[in-house]
Design a protein around this motif. Structure first.
Motif, short mmCIF file in Angstrom:
data_model
loop_
_atom_site.label_atom_id
_atom_site.label_comp_id
_atom_site.label_asym_id
_atom_site.label_seq_id
_atom_site.Cartn_x
_atom_site.Cartn_y
_atom_site.Cartn_z
N LYS A 187 -11.13 -0.88 -14.61
CA LYS A 187 -10.97 -2.28 -14.18
C LYS A 187 -12.26 -2.82 -13.57
O LYS A 187 -12.68 -3.94 -13.86
N THR A 222 2.74 1.69 -5.58
CA THR A 222 1.65 1.37 -6.50
C THR A 222 1.53 -0.15 -6.70
O THR A 222 0.69 -0.59 -7.47
N ASN A 276 -1.91 -1.53 -6.45
CA ASN A 276 -2.80 -1.43 -7.61
C ASN A 276 -2.67 -2.67 -8.49
O ASN A 276 -3.66 -3.18 -9.01
N LEU A 303 -10.52 -3.40 -1.27
CA LEU A 303 -9.76 -2.37 -1.99
C LEU A 303 -9.01 -1.51 -0.99
O LEU A 303 -9.45 -1.35 0.15
N SER A 305 -4.42 -5.53 -6.67
CA SER A 305 -5.88 -5.43 -6.79
C SER A 305 -6.34 -5.82 -8.20
O SER A 305 -7.39 -6.44 -8.36
N THR A 306 -5.53 -5.44 -9.19
CA THR A 306 -5.86 -5.84 -10.57
C THR A 306 -5.86 -7.35 -10.69
O THR A 306 -6.79 -7.94 -11.25
N GLU A 326 0.81 -1.23 0.00
CA GLU A 326 0.00 0.00 0.00
C GLU A 326 0.84 1.27 0.00
O GLU A 326 0.34 2.35 -0.29
N LEU A 357 -8.83 2.50 -12.00
CA LEU A 357 -9.71 1.61 -11.21
C LEU A 357 -11.11 1.48 -11.82
O LEU A 357 -11.65 0.38 -11.95
N ASP A 388 -6.07 2.30 -4.24
CA ASP A 388 -6.91 1.89 -5.37
C ASP A 388 -7.92 2.97 -5.73
O ASP A 388 -8.24 3.17 -6.90
N ASP A 390 -6.35 5.27 -8.01
CA ASP A 390 -5.82 4.70 -9.24
C ASP A 390 -6.75 5.13 -10.38
O ASP A 390 -7.94 4.80 -10.38
#
Ligand code: C2E
Ligand code: MG
Ligand code: MG
Ligand code: MG
Length: 280
Positions: free
Chosen positions: A131, A85, A88, A118, A91-92, A82, A128, A122, A125
């Motif tokens: 996505k 990046t 991110n 999340l 999370s993707t 966190e 986001l 995020d 981002d």
């Protein structure tokens, strides 16, 4: 680190994971590699309805296996991710994995609400919304998704986070406030953001039988949620008597080791097809 975090299942606390700067750099490097090599697994923990004791959904929880068969603890490596990046990218990966697992749950004839965690990063981002939109829009499956965010997720730039959440809400995305009561400005969040659900943190649940203050807080949060037309989940239910008490207070959903630990989806598939009474 809080005891909650260290007591998670299959979590091995590795002394090399203490938080000095050099170790963080080291873990970041390992994380980068793990992302590239797709070394993660996504496990799922059941969430049940209190009324008729049905499986309502699952929370997706990331697992990072180590060569010796144990797992790195998410409460140790997620906070490091966190700070960069890297979160991110994680999370993707999680959302891509959920998209695949939806097909699997469909094939089992299940219709679940899949909760995805999340992070603050995020919500900042710029990719986001795209996505999330591909997760929700290309979704002809019976599975639904809900995003869990913590109160601290709002701290960087509340205005931008709010905008992102509003976009996602317009796409049909739902939000749950995770670990409710442990962060900051929770009431402001409830007032200003598109929130459909509150998850009461385990720290208020675990001693609810012995601590009058915990009982008072839980009752009040349930009352608050009802008046805001939000549903409520109690986290960390480990015993039958806690489940009974939470039910009697009007809590809608519950999650915890009593109902099921986080597990790989193949195991979950087996369990969810059984009636709940035969499990706990
Ligand atoms: P969380 O989102 O609050 O998830 C609930 C945590 O409580 C999970 O720990 C779960 O295994 C644990 N738990 C559930 N029921 C019980 C219980 O009855 N007793 C006890 N002692 N613990 C219970 P886990 O999987 O170790 O994850 C820790 C945290 O790491 C999560 O807390 C979440 O903040 C973060 N995390 C995990 N997976 C992801 C992910 O895919 N993305 C992001 N951004 N964060 C994640
Ligand atoms: Mg969560
Ligand atoms: Mg939680
Ligand atoms: Mg919690």
């Amino acid at each position: 680190y809080s005891s909650k975090r260290l007591s998670a299942p299959f979590c091995v606390y590795d002394q090399s994971l203490n938080s000095n700067a050099a170790e963080k750099v080291n873990i970041s490097a390992l994380l980068k590699q793990a992302i590239e090599l797709q070394e993660f697994e996504l496990w799922y923990q059941p969430i049940v309805t209190m009324n008729n004791q049905q499986f309502y959904g699952v929370e997706a929880l990331i697992r990072w296996p180590r060569p010796d068969g144990s797992y790195f603890c998410p409460s140790l490596f997620i906070p490091i991710a966190e700070q960069t990046t890297l979160i991110n990218q994680i999370s993707t990966w999680v959302m891509q994995q959920v998209a695949k697992d939806m097909v699997y749950f469909d094939s089992l004839g299940l219709a679940l609400c899949i909760h995805i965690n999340l992070s603050a990063m995020d919500l900042h981002d710029t990719q986001l919304v795209k996505k999330v939109s591909s997760l929700i829009k290309n979704n002809h499956s019976s599975q639904k998704v809900m995003f869990e965010i913590t109160e601290s997720a709002m701290m960087i730039d509340a205005e931008q986070a709010k905008q992102t959440m509003n976009y996602i809400a317009r796409l049909g995305g739902k939000f749950s406030i995770d670990d409710f009561g442990t962060g900051f400005s929770s009431l402001e969040m409830l007032r200003d953001l598109p929130i459909q659900q509150i998850k009461i943190d385990r720290s208020f649940i675990k001693n609810i039988h012995h601590q009058d203050a915990d009982l008072a807080i839980v009752k009040s949060v349930i009352y608050l949620a009802k008046h805001l037309a939000c549903s409520v989940v109690a986290e960390g239910i480990e015993h039958q008597d806690t489940s009974n008490l939470i039910h009697s207070l009007g809590c809608d959903f519950a999650q915890g080791y009593f109902f099921g630990k986080p597990m790989p989806k193949s195991e979950l598939g087996q369990i969810l097809q059984l009636p709940l009474s035969s499990i706990s």
